[in-house]
Structure formats: structure tokens, C-alpha cells
Design a protein around this motif. Structure first.
Motif, mmCIF file in Angstrom:
data_model
loop_
_atom_site.group_PDB
_atom_site.id
_atom_site.type_symbol
_atom_site.label_atom_id
_atom_site.label_comp_id
_atom_site.label_asym_id
_atom_site.label_seq_id
_atom_site.Cartn_x
_atom_site.Cartn_y
_atom_site.Cartn_z
ATOM 1 N N THR A 21 12.296 15.948 -13.393
ATOM 2 C CA THR A 21 11.346 15.155 -14.605
ATOM 3 C C THR A 21 9.946 14.937 -14.032
ATOM 4 O OG1 THR A 21 13.296 14.502 -15.649
ATOM 5 C CG2 THR A 21 11.219 13.759 -16.476
ATOM 6 N N THR A 22 9.056 15.349 -14.822
ATOM 7 C CA THR A 22 7.716 14.948 -14.201
ATOM 8 C C THR A 22 7.362 13.614 -14.691
ATOM 9 O OG1 THR A 22 6.968 17.325 -14.203
ATOM 10 C CG2 THR A 22 5.405 15.502 -14.653
ATOM 11 N N VAL A 23 6.926 12.936 -14.054
ATOM 12 C CA VAL A 23 6.723 11.600 -14.305
ATOM 13 C C VAL A 23 5.067 11.056 -13.808
ATOM 14 C CG1 VAL A 23 7.162 9.014 -13.954
ATOM 15 C CG2 VAL A 23 8.797 10.831 -13.930
ATOM 16 N N TYR A 24 4.413 10.549 -14.868
ATOM 17 C CA TYR A 24 3.096 10.067 -14.394
ATOM 18 C C TYR A 24 3.148 8.733 -14.545
ATOM 19 C CZ TYR A 24 1.041 14.650 -16.006
ATOM 20 O OH TYR A 24 0.458 15.778 -15.912
ATOM 21 N N GLU A 25 2.478 8.027 -13.442
ATOM 22 C CA GLU A 25 2.283 6.573 -13.181
ATOM 23 C C GLU A 25 1.102 6.392 -13.228
ATOM 24 O OE1 GLU A 25 4.560 5.141 -9.708
ATOM 25 O OE2 GLU A 25 6.440 6.020 -10.323
ATOM 26 N N LEU A 26 0.647 5.395 -14.245
ATOM 27 C CA LEU A 26 -0.752 4.967 -14.414
ATOM 28 C C LEU A 26 -0.774 3.369 -14.201
ATOM 29 C CD1 LEU A 26 -0.296 7.561 -16.499
ATOM 30 C CD2 LEU A 26 -2.115 6.785 -17.590
ATOM 31 N N GLU A 27 -1.655 2.950 -13.238
ATOM 32 C CA GLU A 27 -1.899 1.736 -13.015
ATOM 33 C C GLU A 27 -2.999 1.159 -13.567
ATOM 34 O OE1 GLU A 27 -0.709 -1.711 -11.195
ATOM 35 O OE2 GLU A 27 0.376 0.153 -11.083
ATOM 36 N N ALA A 68 3.404 14.998 -28.186
ATOM 37 C CA ALA A 68 3.914 13.742 -28.099
ATOM 38 C C ALA A 68 5.253 13.490 -28.267
ATOM 39 C CB ALA A 68 3.157 12.926 -29.257
ATOM 40 N N THR A 69 5.854 14.660 -28.843
ATOM 41 C CA THR A 69 7.546 14.418 -29.123
ATOM 42 C C THR A 69 8.161 14.920 -27.720
ATOM 43 O OG1 THR A 69 7.486 16.856 -29.489
ATOM 44 C CG2 THR A 69 7.413 15.197 -31.152
ATOM 45 N N ASP A 70 7.456 15.190 -26.516
ATOM 46 C CA ASP A 70 8.104 15.474 -25.484
ATOM 47 C C ASP A 70 7.915 14.485 -24.327
ATOM 48 O OD1 ASP A 70 8.621 17.879 -26.659
ATOM 49 O OD2 ASP A 70 7.277 19.004 -25.379
ATOM 50 N N VAL A 71 7.467 13.258 -24.691
ATOM 51 C CA VAL A 71 7.192 12.194 -23.764
ATOM 52 C C VAL A 71 7.962 10.956 -23.940
ATOM 53 C CG1 VAL A 71 4.925 13.010 -23.082
ATOM 54 C CG2 VAL A 71 5.226 11.165 -24.665
ATOM 55 N N THR A 72 8.278 10.044 -23.099
ATOM 56 C CA THR A 72 8.794 8.669 -23.246
ATOM 57 C C THR A 72 7.986 7.855 -22.340
ATOM 58 O OG1 THR A 72 10.371 9.098 -21.661
ATOM 59 C CG2 THR A 72 10.813 9.360 -23.862
ATOM 60 N N PHE A 73 7.816 6.601 -22.794
ATOM 61 C CA PHE A 73 7.066 5.634 -21.981
ATOM 62 C C PHE A 73 7.780 4.261 -21.597
ATOM 63 C CE2 PHE A 73 4.386 7.476 -25.528
ATOM 64 C CZ PHE A 73 3.101 7.912 -24.628
ATOM 65 N N GLU A 74 7.457 3.755 -20.608
ATOM 66 C CA GLU A 74 7.964 2.660 -19.833
ATOM 67 C C GLU A 74 6.887 1.732 -19.126
ATOM 68 O OE1 GLU A 74 10.569 1.759 -15.904
ATOM 69 O OE2 GLU A 74 11.197 3.457 -17.036
ATOM 70 N N ALA A 75 6.701 0.561 -19.707
ATOM 71 C CA ALA A 75 5.665 -0.210 -19.026
ATOM 72 C C ALA A 75 6.368 -1.135 -18.423
ATOM 73 C CB ALA A 75 4.968 -0.747 -20.159
ATOM 74 N N GLU A 76 5.851 -1.637 -17.012
ATOM 75 C CA GLU A 76 6.251 -2.652 -16.356
ATOM 76 C C GLU A 76 4.989 -3.199 -15.461
ATOM 77 O OE1 GLU A 76 8.495 -3.016 -12.049
ATOM 78 O OE2 GLU A 76 9.497 -1.430 -13.585
ATOM 79 N N GLY A 77 4.615 -4.618 -16.057
ATOM 80 C CA GLY A 77 3.515 -5.246 -15.580
ATOM 81 C C GLY A 77 2.281 -4.430 -15.660
ATOM 82 N N THR A 78 1.585 -3.919 -14.940
ATOM 83 C CA THR A 78 0.319 -3.306 -14.984
ATOM 84 C C THR A 78 0.645 -1.596 -14.823
ATOM 85 O OG1 THR A 78 -0.153 -3.379 -12.473
ATOM 86 C CG2 THR A 78 -1.219 -5.066 -13.915
ATOM 87 N N THR A 79 1.745 -1.360 -14.694
ATOM 88 C CA THR A 79 2.307 -0.091 -14.682
ATOM 89 C C THR A 79 2.692 0.695 -15.942
ATOM 90 O OG1 THR A 79 2.597 -0.138 -12.381
ATOM 91 C CG2 THR A 79 3.346 1.782 -13.304
ATOM 92 N N LEU A 80 2.197 1.816 -16.529
ATOM 93 C CA LEU A 80 2.701 2.594 -17.497
ATOM 94 C C LEU A 80 3.122 4.036 -16.826
ATOM 95 C CD1 LEU A 80 3.188 2.918 -20.520
ATOM 96 C CD2 LEU A 80 0.810 3.872 -20.784
ATOM 97 N N ARG A 81 4.668 4.269 -17.225
ATOM 98 C CA ARG A 81 5.236 5.501 -16.880
ATOM 99 C C ARG A 81 5.541 6.240 -17.932
ATOM 100 N NH1 ARG A 81 7.692 1.622 -14.131
ATOM 101 N NH2 ARG A 81 7.440 1.693 -11.667
ATOM 102 N N ILE A 82 4.939 7.559 -17.799
ATOM 103 C CA ILE A 82 5.309 8.541 -18.787
ATOM 104 C C ILE A 82 5.988 9.587 -18.344
ATOM 105 C CG2 ILE A 82 3.896 9.928 -20.347
ATOM 106 C CD1 ILE A 82 1.505 8.326 -19.782
ATOM 107 N N ARG A 83 7.277 9.611 -18.823
ATOM 108 C CA ARG A 83 8.225 10.857 -18.385
ATOM 109 C C ARG A 83 8.113 11.965 -19.635
ATOM 110 N NH1 ARG A 83 11.593 9.110 -14.838
ATOM 111 N NH2 ARG A 83 11.881 6.971 -14.596
ATOM 112 N N VAL A 84 7.738 13.060 -18.832
ATOM 113 C CA VAL A 84 7.934 14.476 -19.528
ATOM 114 C C VAL A 84 9.260 14.812 -19.996
ATOM 115 C CG1 VAL A 84 6.902 16.644 -19.754
ATOM 116 C CG2 VAL A 84 5.226 14.612 -18.833
ATOM 117 N N GLU A 85 9.861 14.899 -20.851
ATOM 118 C CA GLU A 85 11.339 15.327 -21.134
ATOM 119 C C GLU A 85 11.435 16.602 -21.464
ATOM 120 O OE1 GLU A 85 13.607 13.380 -20.395
ATOM 121 O OE2 GLU A 85 12.517 11.530 -20.272
#
Length: 103
Positions: A21-27, A68-85
Motif C-alpha cells: 500500500t502506498t503511504v504518504y507521510e507529511l510532517e 478522495a474515495t481511495d485515501v484514508t488519513f491517520e494523524a499522530e502529532g505533527t505527522t499526517l499519514r495518507i494511505r492510498v487504498e
């Protein structure tokens, strides 16, 4: 585009693959939360108005646009993870055959 705005700066980002799964991690410079709703600054048209759900997309820092229907988000502190489903088979068919109506 998901990125900086008036109260936060995008510090760093990376694109990885986890279990296929492709994951983008944005700080960011400050703590972030998972996006809720679909504000114009994150999704769809920037000129105003509404955008049909099937046409809403997320633009990532590398310029890639993902439905937008193909992504899920997960936030932890200053990091936002975007998973491409992977979209369901029926959704992929609707995209490939736009003339095919849904019922």
C-alpha cells in the motif's frame, strides 16, 4: 493540495510502500488532525461551488492526484499519514466506463 496553510507549514514529506500500500507521510510544523469533511482547500475545485463525489480528489506534494474515495488519513502529532487504498472493482469499472450509468 494537502500542505501548508495560514497556521501550519509542511516541513517534510516522503512516499513509502507498506504491505503493498502506498503511504504518504507529511510532517508539519505544528500538530495536525485528520481531515474531516471536504473543504475546498483540500478537495476538488478551488474556484468554489460543489464537486460531485466521484470527481473529488486529493493532490499530494509530489503533484499526484488521487480520488478522495481511495485515501484514508491517520494523524499522530505533527505527522499526517495518507494511505492510498485499492478501490473496489465496481468503482474501477465506473471510472473506466464513464458512459455506463449506475442503475
Amino acid at each position: 493540495m494537502i500542505g501548508p496553510n495560514d497556521d501550519r507549514d509542511l516541513v517534510d514529506w516522503r512516499k513509502t510502500t507498506t504491505d503493498g500500500t502506498t503511504v504518504y507521510e507529511l510532517e508539519y510544523s505544528v500538530p495536525v488532525s485528520e481531515p474531516t469533511g471536504r473543504p475546498r482547500t483540500l478537495f476538488g475545485a478551488t474556484s468554489g461551488g460543489t464537486v460531485p463525489a466521484a470527481e473529488q480528489s486529493v493532490r499530494l506534494p509530489d503533484g499526484e492526484r488521487i480520488p478522495a474515495t481511495d485515501v484514508t488519513f491517520e494523524a499522530e502529532g505533527t505527522t499526517l499519514r495518507i494511505r492510498v487504498e485499492e478501490p473496489p472493482l465496481l468503482a474501477r469499472l465506473w471510472r473506466a466506463l464513464p458512459w455506463w450509468t449506475r442503475g
